[in-house]
Design a protein around this motif. Sequence first.
Motif, PDB file in Angstrom:
ATOM      1  N   TYR A   1      25.299  24.637  45.297  1.00 60.83           N
ATOM      2  CA  TYR A   1      26.149  25.601  44.307  1.00 60.83           C
ATOM      3  C   TYR A   1      25.579  26.859  44.257  1.00 60.83           C
ATOM      4  O   TYR A   1      24.392  27.265  44.537  1.00 60.83           O
ATOM      5  CB  TYR A   1      25.707  25.010  42.890  1.00 60.83           C
ATOM      6  CG  TYR A   1      26.551  23.579  42.683  1.00 60.83           C
ATOM      7  CD1 TYR A   1      26.077  22.609  42.705  1.00 60.83           C
ATOM      8  CD2 TYR A   1      27.788  23.585  41.845  1.00 60.83           C
ATOM      9  CE1 TYR A   1      26.845  21.071  42.699  1.00 60.83           C
ATOM     10  CE2 TYR A   1      28.753  22.485  41.633  1.00 60.83           C
ATOM     11  CZ  TYR A   1      27.931  21.343  41.928  1.00 60.83           C
ATOM     12  OH  TYR A   1      28.793  20.069  41.670  1.00 60.83           O
TER      13      TYR A   1
ATOM     14  N   PHE B   1      21.633  26.779  44.375  1.00 60.02           N
ATOM     15  CA  PHE B   1      21.124  25.548  43.710  1.00 60.02           C
ATOM     16  C   PHE B   1      21.521  24.521  44.843  1.00 60.02           C
ATOM     17  O   PHE B   1      22.802  24.369  45.083  1.00 60.02           O
ATOM     18  CB  PHE B   1      21.527  25.349  42.293  1.00 60.02           C
ATOM     19  CG  PHE B   1      21.027  26.177  41.294  1.00 60.02           C
ATOM     20  CD1 PHE B   1      21.825  27.028  40.938  1.00 60.02           C
ATOM     21  CD2 PHE B   1      19.768  25.856  40.699  1.00 60.02           C
ATOM     22  CE1 PHE B   1      21.230  28.069  39.919  1.00 60.02           C
ATOM     23  CE2 PHE B   1      19.329  26.752  39.835  1.00 60.02           C
ATOM     24  CZ  PHE B   1      19.940  28.016  39.460  1.00 60.02           C
TER      25      PHE B   1
ATOM     26  N   PHE C   1      24.722  18.621  47.511  1.00 63.70           N
ATOM     27  CA  PHE C   1      25.555  19.594  47.057  1.00 63.70           C
ATOM     28  C   PHE C   1      24.794  20.844  47.183  1.00 63.70           C
ATOM     29  O   PHE C   1      23.705  21.057  47.038  1.00 63.70           O
ATOM     30  CB  PHE C   1      26.033  19.687  45.607  1.00 63.70           C
ATOM     31  CG  PHE C   1      26.695  18.213  45.369  1.00 63.70           C
ATOM     32  CD1 PHE C   1      25.879  17.147  45.223  1.00 63.70           C
ATOM     33  CD2 PHE C   1      28.021  18.040  45.401  1.00 63.70           C
ATOM     34  CE1 PHE C   1      26.664  16.141  44.920  1.00 63.70           C
ATOM     35  CE2 PHE C   1      28.933  17.048  45.165  1.00 63.70           C
ATOM     36  CZ  PHE C   1      28.090  15.986  44.957  1.00 63.70           C
TER      37      PHE C   1
ATOM     38  N   LEU D   1      23.261  14.581  38.655  1.00 63.09           N
ATOM     39  CA  LEU D   1      22.915  15.315  39.836  1.00 63.09           C
ATOM     40  C   LEU D   1      21.238  15.721  39.409  1.00 63.09           C
ATOM     41  O   LEU D   1      21.077  16.122  38.121  1.00 63.09           O
ATOM     42  CB  LEU D   1      23.598  16.418  40.032  1.00 63.09           C
ATOM     43  CG  LEU D   1      24.836  16.353  40.410  1.00 63.09           C
ATOM     44  CD1 LEU D   1      25.650  17.775  40.797  1.00 63.09           C
ATOM     45  CD2 LEU D   1      25.036  15.638  41.652  1.00 63.09           C
TER      46      LEU D   1
ATOM     47  N   GLU E   1      22.326  33.298  42.586  1.00 59.69           N
ATOM     48  CA  GLU E   1      21.304  32.247  42.843  1.00 59.69           C
ATOM     49  C   GLU E   1      22.064  31.107  43.073  1.00 59.69           C
ATOM     50  O   GLU E   1      23.095  30.741  42.777  1.00 59.69           O
ATOM     51  CB  GLU E   1      20.838  32.139  41.270  1.00 59.69           C
ATOM     52  CG  GLU E   1      19.668  30.986  41.240  1.00 59.69           C
ATOM     53  CD  GLU E   1      18.448  31.261  40.243  1.00 59.69           C
ATOM     54  OE1 GLU E   1      18.936  31.784  39.318  1.00 59.69           O
ATOM     55  OE2 GLU E   1      17.568  30.911  40.337  1.00 59.69           O
TER      56      GLU E   1
ATOM     57  N   PHE F   1      18.786  18.849  40.309  1.00 59.39           N
ATOM     58  CA  PHE F   1      19.028  19.994  40.991  1.00 59.39           C
ATOM     59  C   PHE F   1      17.528  20.499  41.360  1.00 59.39           C
ATOM     60  O   PHE F   1      16.463  20.188  40.864  1.00 59.39           O
ATOM     61  CB  PHE F   1      19.410  20.898  39.968  1.00 59.39           C
ATOM     62  CG  PHE F   1      20.848  20.861  39.497  1.00 59.39           C
ATOM     63  CD1 PHE F   1      21.245  20.094  38.629  1.00 59.39           C
ATOM     64  CD2 PHE F   1      21.706  21.717  40.280  1.00 59.39           C
ATOM     65  CE1 PHE F   1      22.786  19.906  38.455  1.00 59.39           C
ATOM     66  CE2 PHE F   1      22.991  21.556  40.241  1.00 59.39           C
ATOM     67  CZ  PHE F   1      23.707  20.740  39.167  1.00 59.39           C
ATOM     68  N   GLY F   2      17.566  21.248  42.408  1.00 51.76           N
ATOM     69  CA  GLY F   2      16.319  22.275  42.646  1.00 51.76           C
ATOM     70  C   GLY F   2      16.417  23.359  41.909  1.00 51.76           C
ATOM     71  O   GLY F   2      16.979  23.580  40.867  1.00 51.76           O
ATOM     72  N   GLN F   3      15.138  24.061  41.832  1.00 51.03           N
ATOM     73  CA  GLN F   3      14.672  25.129  40.853  1.00 51.03           C
ATOM     74  C   GLN F   3      15.596  26.345  41.060  1.00 51.03           C
ATOM     75  O   GLN F   3      15.431  27.329  40.457  1.00 51.03           O
ATOM     76  CB  GLN F   3      13.418  25.512  40.846  1.00 51.03           C
ATOM     77  CG  GLN F   3      12.658  24.355  40.048  1.00 51.03           C
ATOM     78  CD  GLN F   3      11.633  23.871  40.637  1.00 51.03           C
ATOM     79  OE1 GLN F   3      11.695  23.764  42.120  1.00 51.03           O
ATOM     80  NE2 GLN F   3      10.520  23.509  40.126  1.00 51.03           N
TER      81      GLN F   3
END
Lengths: 114, 110
Positions: free
Chosen positions: A36, A90, A34, A102, A88, A104-106
């Motif tokens: 976002y 993600f 994904f 999920l 931002e 998530f990346g930073q």
Amino acid sequence: AQSVTQPDIHITVSEGASLELRCNYSYGATPYLFWYVQSPGQGLQLLLKYFSGDTLVQGIKGFEAEFKRSQSSFNLRKPSVHWSDAAEYFCAVVDEQGAQKLVFGQGTRLTINP
Amino acid sequence: DVKVTQSSRYLVKRTGEKVFLECVQDMDHENMFWYRQDPGLGLRLIYFSYDVKMKEKGDIPEGYSVSREKKERFSLILESASTNQTSMYLCASSYWNEQFFGPGTRLTVL
């Protein structure tokens, strides 16, 4: 354990320029992926998702992403950014342990120069 | 459209207070999640719930508890707020692995 890496913490591009945001993941099987977007002070909105099939995925707001299994990447692209794209971003992958969690990346913060 | 609402956009509390953050979704989703978001750390999962009265710890559950008495409502509880719990809190519900987020609550603990 799974992980998602967004190598760029902050990117600045000029309005009208093209954009690519990088995302690399670690995952054993075929991942569900994904992207976002989060505007300042807001929650996250889904841009696009990849579950299977065509590796080039179209999303909302003119964004697309390409799944490359050989590179474990799912990079987000847009041919021409608008000032409203400042936000931002993600990248996330479904957790192999299930329960629809999920990982998530930073995040990558995108700034648009006029 | 799926709607996930959170009870407050901004909240200011004092150290030691008990804090309730409420989240409601209107799509009959089974799974709900609480995250906190801090600069440079992305989203970190605090707790999640996959059914009424069912809950599982996420990655950073210490100092938090949750309650899910009805399917549509998932509450995050800070039993005794501390300054290191100042953060943005995001609630989500999910369907087929896609998560739908609320607008967030920015909590400041003084």
